[in-house]
Design a protein around this motif. Structure first.
Motif, PDB file in Angstrom:
ATOM      1  N   ASP A  47       1.343  -1.357  -0.477  1.00 49.23           N
ATOM      2  CA  ASP A  47      -0.164   0.338  -0.171  1.00 49.23           C
ATOM      3  C   ASP A  47       0.876   1.217  -0.155  1.00 49.23           C
ATOM      4  OD1 ASP A  47      -2.592  -1.229  -0.330  1.00 49.23           O
ATOM      5  OD2 ASP A  47      -2.482  -1.122   1.920  1.00 49.23           O
ATOM      6  N   SER A  48       1.998   1.369   0.493  1.00 51.49           N
ATOM      7  CA  SER A  48       2.842   2.730   1.263  1.00 51.49           C
ATOM      8  C   SER A  48       3.564   2.567  -0.702  1.00 51.49           C
ATOM      9  CB  SER A  48       4.277   2.110   1.708  1.00 51.49           C
ATOM     10  OG  SER A  48       2.936   1.591   3.161  1.00 51.49           O
ATOM     11  N   LYS A  49       3.870   1.553  -1.286  1.00 53.15           N
ATOM     12  CA  LYS A  49       4.671   2.130  -2.339  1.00 53.15           C
ATOM     13  C   LYS A  49       3.792   2.354  -3.387  1.00 53.15           C
ATOM     14  CE  LYS A  49       7.741  -2.101  -2.074  1.00 53.15           C
ATOM     15  NZ  LYS A  49       8.015  -3.723  -2.255  1.00 53.15           N
ATOM     16  N   ALA A  50       2.451   1.959  -3.743  1.00 46.77           N
ATOM     17  CA  ALA A  50       1.235   2.314  -4.977  1.00 46.77           C
ATOM     18  C   ALA A  50       0.978   3.892  -4.170  1.00 46.77           C
ATOM     19  CB  ALA A  50      -0.102   1.263  -4.523  1.00 46.77           C
ATOM     20  N   ILE A  51       1.082   4.362  -3.150  1.00 44.70           N
ATOM     21  CA  ILE A  51       1.186   5.978  -3.131  1.00 44.70           C
ATOM     22  C   ILE A  51       1.586   6.529  -3.066  1.00 44.70           C
ATOM     23  CG2 ILE A  51       0.824   6.892  -1.159  1.00 44.70           C
ATOM     24  CD1 ILE A  51      -1.683   6.029  -1.431  1.00 44.70           C
ATOM     25  N   GLN A  74      -0.726  10.852   1.674  1.00 42.51           N
ATOM     26  CA  GLN A  74      -0.864  10.369   2.227  1.00 42.51           C
ATOM     27  C   GLN A  74      -2.118  10.284   2.941  1.00 42.51           C
ATOM     28  OE1 GLN A  74       1.474   8.914   3.826  1.00 42.51           O
ATOM     29  NE2 GLN A  74       2.513   8.869   1.786  1.00 42.51           N
ATOM     30  N   ASN A  75      -3.133  11.410   3.047  1.00 41.62           N
ATOM     31  CA  ASN A  75      -4.500  11.717   3.583  1.00 41.62           C
ATOM     32  C   ASN A  75      -4.857  10.501   3.542  1.00 41.62           C
ATOM     33  OD1 ASN A  75      -4.038  13.738   4.950  1.00 41.62           O
ATOM     34  ND2 ASN A  75      -4.389  15.736   3.655  1.00 41.62           N
ATOM     35  N   PHE A  76      -5.051   9.655   2.369  1.00 45.94           N
ATOM     36  CA  PHE A  76      -5.957   8.837   2.269  1.00 45.94           C
ATOM     37  C   PHE A  76      -5.489   7.264   2.673  1.00 45.94           C
ATOM     38  CE2 PHE A  76      -6.479   5.239  -0.854  1.00 45.94           C
ATOM     39  CZ  PHE A  76      -7.701   5.106  -1.257  1.00 45.94           C
ATOM     40  N   LEU A  77      -4.506   7.375   2.720  1.00 43.80           N
ATOM     41  CA  LEU A  77      -3.503   6.066   3.576  1.00 43.80           C
ATOM     42  C   LEU A  77      -4.259   6.460   4.581  1.00 43.80           C
ATOM     43  CD1 LEU A  77      -1.906   3.327   2.297  1.00 43.80           C
ATOM     44  CD2 LEU A  77       0.386   5.086   3.067  1.00 43.80           C
ATOM     45  N   ARG A  81      -5.533   3.136   5.891  1.00 49.13           N
ATOM     46  CA  ARG A  81      -6.142   2.258   6.806  1.00 49.13           C
ATOM     47  C   ARG A  81      -7.008   2.353   7.859  1.00 49.13           C
ATOM     48  NH1 ARG A  81       0.312   3.023   6.620  1.00 49.13           N
ATOM     49  NH2 ARG A  81       1.073   1.085   4.564  1.00 49.13           N
ATOM     50  N   ARG A  82      -7.800   3.559   8.398  1.00 47.00           N
ATOM     51  CA  ARG A  82      -8.345   3.888   9.514  1.00 47.00           C
ATOM     52  C   ARG A  82      -9.478   2.786   9.642  1.00 47.00           C
ATOM     53  NH1 ARG A  82      -7.606   8.869   9.952  1.00 47.00           N
ATOM     54  NH2 ARG A  82      -9.574   9.098   8.792  1.00 47.00           N
ATOM     55  N   LEU A  98     -13.818   8.540   0.536  1.00 46.81           N
ATOM     56  CA  LEU A  98     -12.084   8.890   0.519  1.00 46.81           C
ATOM     57  C   LEU A  98     -11.537   9.859   0.346  1.00 46.81           C
ATOM     58  CD1 LEU A  98     -11.108   5.671   2.776  1.00 46.81           C
ATOM     59  CD2 LEU A  98     -12.457   7.342   3.416  1.00 46.81           C
ATOM     60  N   TRP A  99     -11.286   9.588  -1.357  1.00 47.71           N
ATOM     61  CA  TRP A  99     -10.406  10.349  -2.062  1.00 47.71           C
ATOM     62  C   TRP A  99     -10.976  11.019  -2.267  1.00 47.71           C
ATOM     63  CZ3 TRP A  99      -5.688   9.878  -3.035  1.00 47.71           C
ATOM     64  CH2 TRP A  99      -5.089   8.516  -3.224  1.00 47.71           C
ATOM     65  N   ARG A 100     -12.269  11.751  -2.310  1.00 48.24           N
ATOM     66  CA  ARG A 100     -13.056  12.773  -2.536  1.00 48.24           C
ATOM     67  C   ARG A 100     -12.302  13.770  -0.876  1.00 48.24           C
ATOM     68  NH1 ARG A 100     -17.627  11.401  -2.907  1.00 48.24           N
ATOM     69  NH2 ARG A 100     -17.510  10.989  -5.857  1.00 48.24           N
ATOM     70  N   GLU A 101     -12.668  12.902   0.334  1.00 50.32           N
ATOM     71  CA  GLU A 101     -12.353  13.653   1.204  1.00 50.32           C
ATOM     72  C   GLU A 101     -10.837  14.260   1.775  1.00 50.32           C
ATOM     73  OE1 GLU A 101     -14.866  14.632   4.171  1.00 50.32           O
ATOM     74  OE2 GLU A 101     -15.995  13.905   2.327  1.00 50.32           O
ATOM     75  N   SER A 102     -10.114  13.762   1.124  1.00 52.32           N
ATOM     76  CA  SER A 102      -8.404  13.629   0.934  1.00 52.32           C
ATOM     77  C   SER A 102      -7.933  14.444  -0.105  1.00 52.32           C
ATOM     78  CB  SER A 102      -7.566  11.872   0.971  1.00 52.32           C
ATOM     79  OG  SER A 102      -8.256  11.107   1.272  1.00 52.32           O
TER      80      SER A 102
END
Length: 349
Positions: A47-51, A74-77, A81-82, A98-102
């Motif tokens: 997930d970190s690599k994808a971001i 980073q906001n999305f990740l 995760r949460r 989640l993307w829209r909020e980030s």
């Protein structure tokens, strides 16, 4: 926890063979239970690599500044995760939200375009390493039963299982949200035992979490527990003095299992093209089923365990039984006690 009866230095010599009590326990194992995230697949690292890769895409394709791209990803990740899933809506709708909020206000309209790009990158980096796939295939050729036991939301975990083609590699797949229990509750391990027709002391659990995988293996009185720390260099992975349920073995890689189970090395030379073809067709037929589960029938001796005696792909009878578990029904009665004390909670790290 009771003190270990054996240590790795203790050994028994018979003729020309030099074996340890631990070797004897390994020889009795007939089934392996695997965790999914951060054990079989590199979820956190992937997930970190994808971001990080997506941040580059946002800069080049959508003209984000570097700071804006890093902030959004980073906001999305963190949010993902949460809370990776929301039972009130679909995975796609939730993640798009989640993307829209980030995203910043000026970029929110791009959420529907960014989400599928992230999803594609995610599964590129979550792919099971080829040498892990080979390990699982060799385990099955060697006659071992394989179960995948994973905690988490059903939709999210099933998506991983489907997209990463995990299903055909296992005889039994259990997702905690489909059942009345989750790890470390021993009943989820007993469900796998019932499906596969094996006893707890004949099984080994492999996972990254001490509080679920290893503790659960001990509570269910499985024969062995193998711990694969999320980070082998962290201080937490080095010190287990204060841990109540200690793993029998700490692994640096899943490939370390070859050292403890010689049968896995032997099957590589024994594999033939015709065997590979038969296994390939079995995988294709299994991959279309709703899940894979063992029937629990047949003998579990080393002689009888083989391709012909394997649990069949998920059938109607198995579907009805697992549906009962999802509704909260009880498991069939099973004697889960382990009369061999050396298999209980001793550590062979």
């Amino acid at each position: 926890m009771a003190a270990s009866k054996f240590s790795t230095a203790t050994s028994l010599t018979t003729g020309l063979k030099h074996t340890t009590p631990f070797d004897g326990i390994c020889a009795k194992i007939s089934a392996f239970y695997f965790d999914l995230d951060n054990t079989l697949i590199p979820t956190r690292a992937g997930d970190s690599k994808a971001i990080r890769k997506l941040a580059d895409v946002l800069e080049t394709q959508y003209s984000f500044t570097k700071d804006d791209a890093n902030l959004a990803t980073q906001n999305f990740l963190k949010s993902f995760r949460r809370c990776p899933d929301n039972s009130q809506t679909s995975l796609d709708s939730w993640r798009t939200h989640l993307w829209r909020e980030s995203l910043q206000q000026k970029h929110k309209h791009l959420a529907e375009q960014i989400y599928p790009q992230w999803l594609k990158l995610r599964y590129r980096y979550l792919a099971i390493p080829p040498d892990y796939v080979q390990l699982l295939q060799r385990m099955r050729r060697a006659g071992y039963f394989l179960a995948l036991i994973t905690n988490g939301p059903s939709n999210a975990q099933r998506e991983k299982i489907n997209k990463l083609h995990v299903r055909s590699l296992f005889d039994c797949v259990l997702v905690s949200s489909d059942l009345p229990w989750e790890k470390p509750h021993p009943e989820i391990f007993y469900a796998a035992c019932n499906f596969l027709g094996v006893k707890p002391h004949e099984c080994a659990m492999i996972g990254d979490k001490l509080e679920t995988d290893i503790k659960g293996g001990h509570l269910a009185q499985l024969g062995l527990t193998f711990w694969l720390p999320l980070s082998t260099s962290s201080a937490a992975s080095q010190c287990l003095d204060d841990v109540e349920y200690k793993p029998h073995v700490k692994l640096n890689s899943l490939l370390d299992l070859y050292k403890y189970f010689p049968r896995l090395n032997a099957v590589a030379a024994a594999a033939t093209p015709s065997t590979a073809n038969r296994r390939g067709s079995h995988s294709q037929s299994s991959s279309g089923s709703g899940s894979i589960s063992g029937s629990g029938a047949g003998s579990n001796s080393d002689h009888d365990r083989g391709a012909g005696m394997r649990p069949q792909p998920y059938g109607e009878d198995s579907y009805q039984r697992q549906s009962a578990y999802r509704r909260g029904g009880s498991l069939p009665a099973m004697d889960c006690s382990n009369s061999e004390a050396e298999n209980s909670c001793d550590s062979f790290i």
